[in-house]
Design an enzyme around this catalytic site. Sequence first.
Site, PDB file in Angstrom:
ATOM      1  N   ARG A 193      -0.277  14.231  12.919  1.00  0.00           N
ATOM      2  CA  ARG A 193       0.217  14.060  11.553  1.00  0.00           C
ATOM      3  C   ARG A 193       0.470  15.384  10.826  1.00  0.00           C
ATOM      4  O   ARG A 193      -0.085  15.664   9.772  1.00  0.00           O
ATOM      5  CB  ARG A 193      -0.741  13.197  10.729  1.00  0.00           C
ATOM      6  CG  ARG A 193      -1.233  11.917  11.383  1.00  0.00           C
ATOM      7  CD  ARG A 193      -0.179  10.862  11.591  1.00  0.00           C
ATOM      8  NE  ARG A 193       0.364  10.308  10.376  1.00  0.00           N
ATOM      9  CZ  ARG A 193      -0.180   9.285   9.712  1.00  0.00           C
ATOM     10  NH1 ARG A 193      -1.300   8.776  10.121  1.00  0.00           N
ATOM     11  NH2 ARG A 193       0.386   8.824   8.615  1.00  0.00           N
ATOM     12  N   ASP A 235       4.288   0.339  12.153  1.00  0.00           N
ATOM     13  CA  ASP A 235       3.084  -0.271  11.567  1.00  0.00           C
ATOM     14  C   ASP A 235       2.909  -1.725  11.978  1.00  0.00           C
ATOM     15  O   ASP A 235       1.894  -2.331  11.638  1.00  0.00           O
ATOM     16  CB  ASP A 235       3.117  -0.179  10.032  1.00  0.00           C
ATOM     17  CG  ASP A 235       3.015   1.261   9.566  1.00  0.00           C
ATOM     18  OD1 ASP A 235       3.276   1.526   8.381  1.00  0.00           O
ATOM     19  OD2 ASP A 235       2.704   2.134  10.397  1.00  0.00           O
ATOM     20  N   CYS A 287      -5.299  12.038  12.458  1.00  0.00           N
ATOM     21  CA  CYS A 287      -6.058  10.789  12.404  1.00  0.00           C
ATOM     22  C   CYS A 287      -5.953  10.149  13.788  1.00  0.00           C
ATOM     23  O   CYS A 287      -5.347  10.709  14.695  1.00  0.00           O
ATOM     24  CB  CYS A 287      -5.519   9.866  11.312  1.00  0.00           C
ATOM     25  SG  CYS A 287      -3.926   9.196  11.721  1.00  0.00           S
ATOM     26  N   LYS A 321       0.856  -1.208   0.000  1.00  0.00           N
ATOM     27  CA  LYS A 321       0.000   0.000   0.000  1.00  0.00           C
ATOM     28  C   LYS A 321       0.882   1.246   0.000  1.00  0.00           C
ATOM     29  O   LYS A 321       0.669   2.168  -0.784  1.00  0.00           O
ATOM     30  CB  LYS A 321      -0.882   0.004   1.243  1.00  0.00           C
ATOM     31  CG  LYS A 321      -1.583   1.343   1.498  1.00  0.00           C
ATOM     32  CD  LYS A 321      -2.465   1.337   2.717  1.00  0.00           C
ATOM     33  CE  LYS A 321      -1.741   1.599   3.996  1.00  0.00           C
ATOM     34  NZ  LYS A 321      -1.460   3.010   4.278  1.00  0.00           N
ATOM     35  N   ASN A 322       1.894   1.260   0.871  1.00  0.00           N
ATOM     36  CA  ASN A 322       2.694   2.488   1.049  1.00  0.00           C
ATOM     37  C   ASN A 322       3.727   2.690  -0.044  1.00  0.00           C
ATOM     38  O   ASN A 322       4.507   3.634   0.019  1.00  0.00           O
ATOM     39  CB  ASN A 322       3.328   2.496   2.444  1.00  0.00           C
ATOM     40  CG  ASN A 322       2.263   2.685   3.515  1.00  0.00           C
ATOM     41  OD1 ASN A 322       1.116   3.013   3.208  1.00  0.00           O
ATOM     42  ND2 ASN A 322       2.612   2.435   4.758  1.00  0.00           N
ATOM     43  N   ARG A 351      -8.719  -0.620   4.296  1.00  0.00           N
ATOM     44  CA  ARG A 351      -7.852   0.419   3.719  1.00  0.00           C
ATOM     45  C   ARG A 351      -6.497  -0.180   3.346  1.00  0.00           C
ATOM     46  O   ARG A 351      -5.864   0.257   2.402  1.00  0.00           O
ATOM     47  CB  ARG A 351      -7.643   1.554   4.733  1.00  0.00           C
ATOM     48  CG  ARG A 351      -8.865   2.409   4.974  1.00  0.00           C
ATOM     49  CD  ARG A 351      -8.518   3.613   5.798  1.00  0.00           C
ATOM     50  NE  ARG A 351      -7.313   4.227   5.271  1.00  0.00           N
ATOM     51  CZ  ARG A 351      -6.487   4.994   5.991  1.00  0.00           C
ATOM     52  NH1 ARG A 351      -6.754   5.247   7.251  1.00  0.00           N
ATOM     53  NH2 ARG A 351      -5.398   5.525   5.453  1.00  0.00           N
TER      54      ARG A 351
END
Length: 417
Positions: free
Chosen positions: A121, A304, A116, A22-23, A397
Amino acid sequence: MAKIVIEKSVPLKGAVRISGAKNSALPLMAASLLSGERSVLHNVPRLRDVDTMKEIMEEIGAKIKREGDSFLIDTGNIHSIEAPYELVRKMRASILLLGPLLARCGRARISLPGGCAIGERPINLHLNALSSMGAEISLENGYINARAKRLKGAEIFFDIPTVTGTENTMMAACLAEGKTIIKNAAKEPEIADLADMLREMGADIEGDGTDKITIYGVKELRGAEHRIIPDRIEAGTFMIASVMTRGEVEIRECIPEHLGALIEKLEKVGAEIRVKKDSIFVKGPDVIKSVDIKTMPFPGFPTDLQAQFMAMMCIADGCSVIKETIFENRFMHVGELRRMGADIEVNGSQAIVKGKKHLLAAPVMATDLRASACLVLAGLVAEGGRTEVHRIYHLDRGYEMMENKFASLGAKIWRES
Ligand code: EPZ
């Protein structure tokens, strides 16, 4: 609202294929805007965040077609430079459009990504870097307005090795006039993956993967074809699941060098780990030893994977200390784990986990992407019934068909709407 239901699992067994990262997918999609020629991305994961980025890019004029695991991206006709609030608030990584739009079109208007669940952030480092390259940046009505006739190379020092800040600056610098040096740059594998694609587009970049990246601006870039690297966080999530369930799982299509910190910790936990070129075999031990972790920028232990590791320490044989140094509020999963009987004490950025024989099944609520993964892992080992994880849009997500992948390894897990 959809939920995921999990019963206590038998030891997971078999092989699981890891999806594209994803990243990596998000900055690579943004990078395609740097050229008016068509680009092709392979190994694109089916994730909500990727869908959101696709939607925003189509809003501004890109045409993106999915063909199997690939995206055909046509950026020949960009007719807007605005990333609207209603889409940016769904995914703060939209900030990755700032650098490319500024470099390609000379202007960008991006809704300020809010905070978030895991932290405030801020994006001050992104904006400072672009300003030092000559961009005029103003903030009004919750939007970032940026303009620059042509960006100029500059020497940039990041107070913190920001991942998307490094990515934004790299992309902007590719079309800037002259040389840009980024010091204290992020070293995550996704940075090197982006640099590889930018070089395939004709950019002149060196030093990616180290803390000093040098970019020599060029006049224009061509389209490229690029395969996205595997998702190291998804891979780590399944490795931890194998340990927790005392399973024997082969993680396929991953890059072991991206998981060095986790491998080292799982060996201390007592797992048997066999590393091959593009796969990792993980056998869980009978007794899970408690091990301390401290999250750090790559190559340190990834933030993460902190929540997932904590789920495992909840059933370890002793006491472990988990220190979160990257985000100021990344213990939202603690309250939910406590509902499952976990014994965790939080003092600021440190959590002390007292391992217990087992967790108890309960209805719990996902608060953010990696917290939802942590709760699924806890559900795999919880006794006494079914664990229900609610608000799993967070999970979708960042994980492609997680329940299907776990079910293929023998887990009793399904989605209910
Ligand atoms: C990227 O976020 C990842 N997201 C995150 O993954 C990941 O947790 C994070 O890097 C750290 O590895 C993407 O790549 C899309 P940072 P990013 O800028 O770039 C502070 C997931 O679960 N900071 O490296 O936003 C910031 O507050 C997500 O997949 C500033 O102060 O993270 C944080 O404390 C979650 N000013 C620290 O730096 C800035 O301008 C690291 O943030 C930028 C960051």
